[in-house]
Design a protein around this motif. Structure first.
Motif, PDB file in Angstrom:
ATOM      1  N   THR A 132       0.859  -1.187   0.000  1.00 17.05           N
ATOM      2  CA  THR A 132       0.000   0.000   0.000  1.00 17.05           C
ATOM      3  C   THR A 132       0.892   1.233   0.000  1.00 17.05           C
ATOM      4  O   THR A 132       1.912   1.263   0.690  1.00 17.05           O
ATOM      5  CB  THR A 132      -0.911   0.024   1.241  1.00 17.05           C
ATOM      6  N   VAL A 133       0.511   2.239  -0.787  1.00 14.04           N
ATOM      7  CA  VAL A 133       1.267   3.490  -0.841  1.00 14.04           C
ATOM      8  C   VAL A 133       0.672   4.462   0.180  1.00 14.04           C
ATOM      9  O   VAL A 133      -0.514   4.790   0.108  1.00 14.04           O
ATOM     10  CB  VAL A 133       1.226   4.101  -2.256  1.00 14.04           C
ATOM     11  N   HIS A 134       1.486   4.908   1.120  1.00 16.42           N
ATOM     12  CA  HIS A 134       1.051   5.840   2.170  1.00 16.42           C
ATOM     13  C   HIS A 134       1.541   7.236   1.810  1.00 16.42           C
ATOM     14  O   HIS A 134       2.742   7.469   1.679  1.00 16.42           O
ATOM     15  CB  HIS A 134       1.602   5.406   3.529  1.00 16.42           C
ATOM     16  N   MET A 135       0.587   8.157   1.631  1.00 15.84           N
ATOM     17  CA  MET A 135       0.890   9.520   1.199  1.00 15.84           C
ATOM     18  C   MET A 135       0.898  10.462   2.393  1.00 15.84           C
ATOM     19  O   MET A 135       0.084  10.339   3.304  1.00 15.84           O
ATOM     20  CB  MET A 135      -0.153  10.004   0.189  1.00 15.84           C
ATOM     21  N   PHE A 136       1.820  11.440   2.354  1.00 12.85           N
ATOM     22  CA  PHE A 136       1.893  12.482   3.373  1.00 12.85           C
ATOM     23  C   PHE A 136       1.962  13.826   2.654  1.00 12.85           C
ATOM     24  O   PHE A 136       2.882  14.063   1.872  1.00 12.85           O
ATOM     25  CB  PHE A 136       3.126  12.278   4.263  1.00 12.85           C
ATOM     26  N   THR A 137       0.972  14.658   2.897  1.00  9.57           N
ATOM     27  CA  THR A 137       0.865  15.941   2.210  1.00  9.57           C
ATOM     28  C   THR A 137       1.152  17.068   3.176  1.00  9.57           C
ATOM     29  O   THR A 137       0.810  16.986   4.366  1.00  9.57           O
ATOM     30  CB  THR A 137      -0.545  16.125   1.610  1.00  9.57           C
ATOM     31  N   GLY A 147       1.076  19.939   5.571  1.00 12.64           N
ATOM     32  CA  GLY A 147       0.027  20.519   6.408  1.00 12.64           C
ATOM     33  C   GLY A 147      -1.168  19.631   6.634  1.00 12.64           C
ATOM     34  O   GLY A 147      -2.217  20.102   7.086  1.00 12.64           O
ATOM     35  N   ASP A 148      -1.033  18.318   6.335  1.00  5.10           N
ATOM     36  CA  ASP A 148      -2.212  17.451   6.427  1.00  5.10           C
ATOM     37  C   ASP A 148      -1.870  16.128   7.105  1.00  5.10           C
ATOM     38  O   ASP A 148      -2.342  15.076   6.719  1.00  5.10           O
ATOM     39  CB  ASP A 148      -2.759  17.190   5.016  1.00  5.10           C
ATOM     40  N   ILE A 149      -1.047  16.172   8.147  1.00  5.56           N
ATOM     41  CA  ILE A 149      -0.633  14.938   8.814  1.00  5.56           C
ATOM     42  C   ILE A 149      -1.801  14.240   9.500  1.00  5.56           C
ATOM     43  O   ILE A 149      -1.827  13.013   9.622  1.00  5.56           O
ATOM     44  CB  ILE A 149       0.499  15.218   9.841  1.00  5.56           C
ATOM     45  N   LEU A 150      -2.806  14.980   9.919  1.00  5.23           N
ATOM     46  CA  LEU A 150      -3.919  14.384  10.661  1.00  5.23           C
ATOM     47  C   LEU A 150      -4.784  13.472   9.803  1.00  5.23           C
ATOM     48  O   LEU A 150      -5.577  12.688  10.334  1.00  5.23           O
ATOM     49  CB  LEU A 150      -4.786  15.491  11.278  1.00  5.23           C
ATOM     50  N   SER A 151      -4.634  13.564   8.473  1.00  7.57           N
ATOM     51  CA  SER A 151      -5.478  12.733   7.613  1.00  7.57           C
ATOM     52  C   SER A 151      -5.024  11.275   7.581  1.00  7.57           C
ATOM     53  O   SER A 151      -5.781  10.396   7.191  1.00  7.57           O
ATOM     54  CB  SER A 151      -5.490  13.290   6.184  1.00  7.57           C
ATOM     55  N   HIS A 152      -3.797  11.007   7.991  1.00  8.90           N
ATOM     56  CA  HIS A 152      -3.324   9.616   7.984  1.00  8.90           C
ATOM     57  C   HIS A 152      -3.959   8.858   9.144  1.00  8.90           C
ATOM     58  O   HIS A 152      -4.017   9.364  10.269  1.00  8.90           O
ATOM     59  CB  HIS A 152      -1.793   9.561   8.087  1.00  8.90           C
ATOM     60  N   ILE A 171       2.604   8.429  14.484  1.00  5.59           N
ATOM     61  CA  ILE A 171       3.597   9.105  13.644  1.00  5.59           C
ATOM     62  C   ILE A 171       4.075  10.375  14.340  1.00  5.59           C
ATOM     63  O   ILE A 171       5.281  10.662  14.391  1.00  5.59           O
ATOM     64  CB  ILE A 171       3.014   9.425  12.254  1.00  5.59           C
ATOM     65  N   ILE A 172       3.136  11.132  14.909  1.00  3.30           N
ATOM     66  CA  ILE A 172       3.501  12.363  15.622  1.00  3.30           C
ATOM     67  C   ILE A 172       4.394  12.043  16.814  1.00  3.30           C
ATOM     68  O   ILE A 172       5.397  12.732  17.073  1.00  3.30           O
ATOM     69  CB  ILE A 172       2.229  13.117  16.063  1.00  3.30           C
ATOM     70  N   LYS A 173       4.058  10.975  17.550  1.00  3.26           N
ATOM     71  CA  LYS A 173       4.894  10.582  18.701  1.00  3.26           C
ATOM     72  C   LYS A 173       6.306  10.217  18.250  1.00  3.26           C
ATOM     73  O   LYS A 173       7.292  10.562  18.909  1.00  3.26           O
ATOM     74  CB  LYS A 173       4.257   9.402  19.433  1.00  3.26           C
ATOM     75  N   MET A 174       6.403   9.504  17.111  1.00  3.99           N
ATOM     76  CA  MET A 174       7.730   9.149  16.602  1.00  3.99           C
ATOM     77  C   MET A 174       8.497  10.389  16.155  1.00  3.99           C
ATOM     78  O   MET A 174       9.710  10.506  16.400  1.00  3.99           O
ATOM     79  CB  MET A 174       7.593   8.161  15.442  1.00  3.99           C
TER      80      MET A 174
END
Length: 706
Positions: free
Chosen positions: A581-586, A588-593, A599-602
């Protein structure tokens, strides 16, 4: 296999023999050649037809060796036996055997069919001199043999010779006339084809379709439509030919109207319509046709994969390709090329490996174009070792394959290896083309080999027929600019033998960003804005330069100009493949994942470790006039860092973390990922818009020269 003892009888054998012969033929046509042989072996009495049926079955099932062996065991051979064997060998591309059998054939048995069977084989394989010699030896000819020879000349592009032979024919049927129409249309002589068509005493649907297809092939769609309208009887081929004419000439609305008017929608027409819609970015319409089809073939699946690929819907293309395989449809060549392009674009290595396996199963791995696409896929997925393995094991390499490897090494910052491939290519007498020089000059640019780059650039026009184009000058400007020779790069542009395009000025502006040359940067930016007023790139680069030196008023003014001209910057995004699966990060939009919390904790954990290791955020890469704390916060959530954090969480240790980014990686993230690789002990491969960065043990493969 040994044949049991038999008693041979004449053709007037009893009904059981006739029934057995019929069964042999039926089983062979159905692909059950073993069953056909079993019936043959069980027969206590056989006639010539028994042998002929099984021999024809072997040829039909692509086993000419067994067919020939059985032929030689026949107790009695007739003209029909010889002719069937010669024809079968010719169809199975065993022309030397076919000729040997023809030459051994007793003269009394040899007839026009014998000659024509061999003649057809020569024509099919493009052996026209052999065909002409045989044709000249024929003691008698029928309309079929004349037509085969006309078709051979047409196929070889000798249309005038074909016409002379056509005029000599004592008898001409509709097939011969249609062959001549095809010949004229294939070389653009549609007026002569139409004259022949109008003079035909009798036409069938094939001749009508040939003329319509000829007009379509030569972009004379309106003439094709006029003929189509008066066609007495239309079939699927004529409808589809007309439809293809509209799609290829860009008249998609007329194509859609014709498609709706078709009494039936054959697969070929549906596939053409899917591709036609795709070429005009009408993906929803293409998808609609696809899902309304009751049956789909490999061409249909290939068309929808291509539709997604050519419209930038890479994830949909991958999904369609997986569905194709789940439906047990073997991918054809265009589907393989499309999905390899998608895998290369997304840099999804696991999917790419699966496509490679599909290529092997379909025997496409020996095609030079497919192998080049496979090499490119592995390179863009960051796996140079697999790319090199495919390259080394391939036999006859063409210039495209050599270019792929040179460009691949360049993108990975391996200048020495790229130059070695270039030298090896020339030592094998392979002539470099324009792309070769772009690749090798890029390799010099990415690795700071100014001396070597200058030498190659100057030798290009001296030692080859290739004159430098804008792309080659852009490479040289980039080479000089990266090395800090910005003034020399500017002089090179002034003395260019061709007009400098946006790529050339963009390379210069990028160099000005690296070396903070404001004066030349403004010149380059103005040129770029004249050439491409809607491109956000020059505004962004100039904003970078102003922001880096604290000239926030100029940054604000640039943003106002962008807003007034409706110029928008493509949002930064990064992605990573995990579990197919391809995981996208845009941006200003980290909350959409769906896993944003871990991820934020890491990210926060990594930030603490980085600061303990001495990391200090470089606020010059934040293009907003905010305080240092806010700048650090903005940098923390850059998309490449989000993808790296996700990779650390999900990708097992010992496996490289492969991240892709649509824009150039910023300097702060580059420094940060080097440090992350060191403190976590992970290998991280980042592909940005320009090149690859391999991070390991606190060092990047680019040696900070990028």
């Amino acid at each position: 296999m040994r044949l049991p003892p038999i008693r041979f009888r004449a053709a007037s054998t009893a009904a059981p023999v006739l029934a057995a012969n019929t069964r042999i033929a039926r089983l062979a046509r159905g692909g059950d050649i073993a069953g056909a042989r079993k019936v043959f072996d069980s027969m206590t009495e056989r006639n010539v037809a028994s042998y002929n049926s099984l021999i024809s079955g072997y040829f039909l099932n692509r086993d000419p060796s067994l067919a020939l062996a059985l032929f030689h065991r026949m107790p009695l051979r007739t003209s029909a036996s010889y002719n069937a064997a010669i024809s079968g060998l010719a169809r199975n591309r065993r022309l030397p055997d076919a000729r040997a059998l023809f030459d051994s054939m007793p003269l009394p048995l040899r007839n026009v069919v014998s000659y024509t069977s061999l003649l057809h084989g020569y024509v099919r394989e493009g052996l026209l001199p052999e065909a002409e010699s045989l044709f000249a030896l024929m003691p008698e000819r029928n309309v079929v043999s004349w037509t085969v020879m006309v078709e051979g000349l047409v196929r070889a592009g000798r249309v005038d010779d074909a016409r002379r032979l056509f005029d000599e024919m004592p008898e001409k049927d509709v097939v011969a006339r249609t062959a001549m129409i095809h010949g004229y249309c294939s070389c653009g002589r549609t007026a002569e084809a139409r004259a022949l068509f109008d003079a035909m005493p009798k036409r069938n649907v094939v001749s009508w379709t040939a003329m319509i297809s000829g007009y379509v092939h030569n972009n004379q769609v309106d003439l094709a439509r006029k003929l189509f309208e008066v066609m007495p009887e239309r079939n699927e081929v004529s409808w589809t030919a007309m439809l293809t004419g509209y799609t290829q000439s860009g008249r998609i609305d007329e194509a859609a109207d014709l498609f709706c008017a078709m009494p039936e929608h054959p697969l070929v027409a549906c596939n053409a319509m899917i591709l036609g819609f795709a070429q005009h970015r009408m993906v929803a319409r293409a998808r609609e046709v696809f899902y309304e089809m009751p049956h789909r073939d490999e061409g249909t699946w290939s068309a929808i994969v291509k539709a997604y690929e050519m419209n930038g819907l890479e994830l949909d293309a991958l999904s369609a390709f997986r569905s194709m395989q789940m439906n047990l449809v073997r991918p054809n060549f265009p589907a393989i090329i499309s999905v390899l392009t998608v895998c290369a674009s997304l840099a999804v290595l696991n999917h790419g490996r699966e496509v490679h396996a599909a290529m092997l199963r379909s025997f496409f791995d020996d095609d030079v174009f497919a192998a080049s696409a496979l090499i490119t896929m592995y390179i863009k997925c960051g796996n140079l070792s697999n790319a090199k393995r495919v390259f080394d094991t391939f036999g006859q390499k063409d210039v495209v394959m050599w270019n792929s490897m040179i460009t691949g090494y360049a993108q990975h910052g391996l200048g020495e290896e790229a130059l070695a491939i270039f030298d090896n290519m020339r030592s094998l007498q392979m002539v470099p083309d324009e792309i070769t020089y772009i690749g090798v000059l890029s390799a010099c640019s990415y690795t700071g080999k100014v001396k070597e780059g200058r030498k190659i650039f100057h030798s290009m026009s001296l030692n080859s027929s290739i004159k430098p184009k804008a792309e080659h000058y852009a490479c040289m400007v980039d080479l000089l600019g990266r090395a800090g020779h910005v003034e020399e790069a500017m002089d090179l542009i002034r003395n260019m033998t061709v007009e400098a395009d946006s790529v050339v000025w963009g390379a210069l502006l990028g160099a000005c960003r690296t070396h903070m040359n404001h004066e030349i940067a403004e010149i380059a930016a103005k040129k770029l804005l004249q050439l491409e007023p809607g491109n956000a790139g020059p505004y962004i680069l100039l904003s970078n330069i102003y922001a880096s030196s604290g000239r926030w008023r100029e940054v604000t003014n640039l943003r106002k100009v962008m807003s007034s001209r409706n110029v928008s910057k493509s949002p930064g995004c990064s992605w990573i493949e995990y579990n197919k699966t391809v995981h996208m990060f845009t941006c200003g939009d980290i909350l959409s994942h769906p896993e944003n919390s871990i991820i934020i904790k890491m990210l926060e954990k990594l930030d603490r470790l980085l600061k303990e290791a001495g990391y200090t955020p470089d606020g010059s890469f934040v293009l907003h006039d905010v305080d240092e704390e806010q700048k650090a916060h903005n940098l923390l959530y850059h998309t490449e860092r989000q993808a790296v954090a996700f990779g650390i969480l999900k990708i097992p240790k010992g496996v490289p973390i492969r991240v892709m980014k649509n824009l150039r990686v910023c300097g702060d993230c580059h420094s940060t990922i080097k440090l992350i690789a060191k403190i976590t002990g992970r290998e991280i491969v980042l592909r940005d818009a320009n090149r690859f960065h391999h991070f390991k043990d606190g060092v990047c493969s680019c040696r900070d020269y990028w």
